[in-house]
Design an enzyme around this catalytic site. Structure first.
Site, PDB file in Angstrom:
ATOM      1  N   LYS A  51       0.939  -1.283  -0.231  1.00 20.10           N
ATOM      2  CA  LYS A  51       0.013  -0.028   0.140  1.00 20.10           C
ATOM      3  C   LYS A  51       0.836   1.479   0.028  1.00 20.10           C
ATOM      4  O   LYS A  51       0.525   2.331  -0.726  1.00 20.10           O
ATOM      5  CB  LYS A  51      -0.931  -0.028   1.068  1.00 20.10           C
ATOM      6  N   ASP A  92     -10.493   2.522   1.965  1.00 21.49           N
ATOM      7  CA  ASP A  92     -10.663   1.977   3.054  1.00 21.49           C
ATOM      8  C   ASP A  92     -11.475   2.848   4.188  1.00 21.49           C
ATOM      9  O   ASP A  92     -12.763   2.280   4.692  1.00 21.49           O
ATOM     10  CB  ASP A  92      -9.574   1.461   4.021  1.00 21.49           C
TER      11      ASP A  92
END
Ligand code: ATR
Length: 291
Positions: free
Chosen positions: A83, A120
């Site tokens: 990420k 997210d």
């Protein structure tokens, strides 16, 4: 003929020579539920496309991304441990990715540029709203944990006007997070249970309570909570963690982690496949069948 579990009801997936392609980059990636979810949506909407798992070692991440672009992919999801690397590689970051310091969704533009998004945190907030669990205006939230998941959930809650505090076993990490997200409060790990009465929302962003995690039986005391406290967990295996069971036992409203998983996926699907997919009971059933 061999009967597959969904052969009676589910439409077949269409994958022609013009199929739109996306996937998930991770190492390992075999645990990811994203292929089950995205291919379910592709079948449901009759979209000519495919979404595949892409196991890629950290030292091969950039080469893999450039290869996918060269092969005509529309983009990809990015999971552990890529990420931060995805954040560095993107040519453009949307504000959510800048605040989260991480990217979980890459969009390959027609001109060769790579756009990075972090879905997210907004997925968590969308899941909360979809469950009808609205916080009061300028509500207060306490997050357990100070990792990547905490950072994106904290940023998304702050963007919605929520006052956010974090508490973490290693205080230094919580302090670092507070420097990155101005306005974030830090509560000492030894004190959060006693101070729970001041919050409208508690979110576990750690792997505590997760099957196979560091402490699957994690069940703190919620005795100091007010009756209005909403207790959320981003862990989704098991569906009901000991923390959520304890909250339900005390008559508190709860939210499991599955909704966040479903909602964070919507934005990428829309970008790559051109359709805003629905999150409903059928979608949830398709995903739980894969758990
Ligand atoms: P992610 O990026 O997915 O959030 P992470 O960065 O590894 O994952 O963060 C995991 C979180 O779980 C951290 O807040 C971690 O606390 P520390 O910073 O003190 O390590 C927390 N965590 C993991 N195991 C824990 C345990 N046994 N007790 C308390 N907290 C724990």
């Amino acid at each position: 003929m061999t009967k597959t579990p969904d052969s009676d009801s589910a439409p077949l997936q269409i994958i022609t020579g013009k199929a739109r392609l996306a996937g998930v980059l991770g190492w390992p990636v075999s645990h990811s539920r994203s292929p089950a979810l995205h291919n379910y949506w592709l079948r449901r909407y009759g979209i000519d496309g495919a979404y595949v798992p892409l196991p890629v070692r950290p030292d091969q991440f950039e080469a893999a991304v450039r290869g996918l672009q060269a092969a005509g992919f529309r983009g990809a999801n990015v999971t552990i441990p890529h990420k931060e690397a995805a954040c560095a590689l993107a040519d453009e970051l949307d504000p959510s990715a800048q605040r989260a310091g991480a990217v979980n969704t890459l969009v390959f533009e027609a001109d060769g540029r790579i756009r990075g998004l972090s879905t997210d945190g907004s997925g968590f907030v969308a899941s909360l709203e979809a469950s009808g669990l609205r916080l009061p205006a300028s509500g207060r939230a306490l997050l357990l944990g100070a990792g990547g998941a905490a950072r994106s959930v904290a940023a998304a809650l702050q963007d919605g006007g929520v006052q956010v505090a974090v508490t973490n076993r290693t205080q230094e990490r919580a302090d670092t997070l507070a420097r990155l997200l101005p306005g974030l409060e830090v509560v000492p790990w030894a004190e959060w249970e006693a101070g729970l009465g001041g919050y409208d929302l508690l979110v576990n962003t750690t792997s505590l309570g997760m099957e196979g995690g560091p402490d699957p039986l994690f069940c703190p005391s919620l005795k100091a909570a007010s009756q209005a406290l909403v207790v959320a967990d981003i862990v989704y295996v098991p569906r009901q963690t000991p923390l959520l069971a304890e909250a339900a036992q005390q008559g508190l409203k709860t939210l499991g982690g599955l909704g966040m998983l479903l909602h964070q996926a919507r934005l990428g699907f829309r970008e790559w496949f051109g359709q805003d997919p629905v999150v409903d009971a059928q979608t949830e059933a398709a995903l739980t069948a894969s758990l």
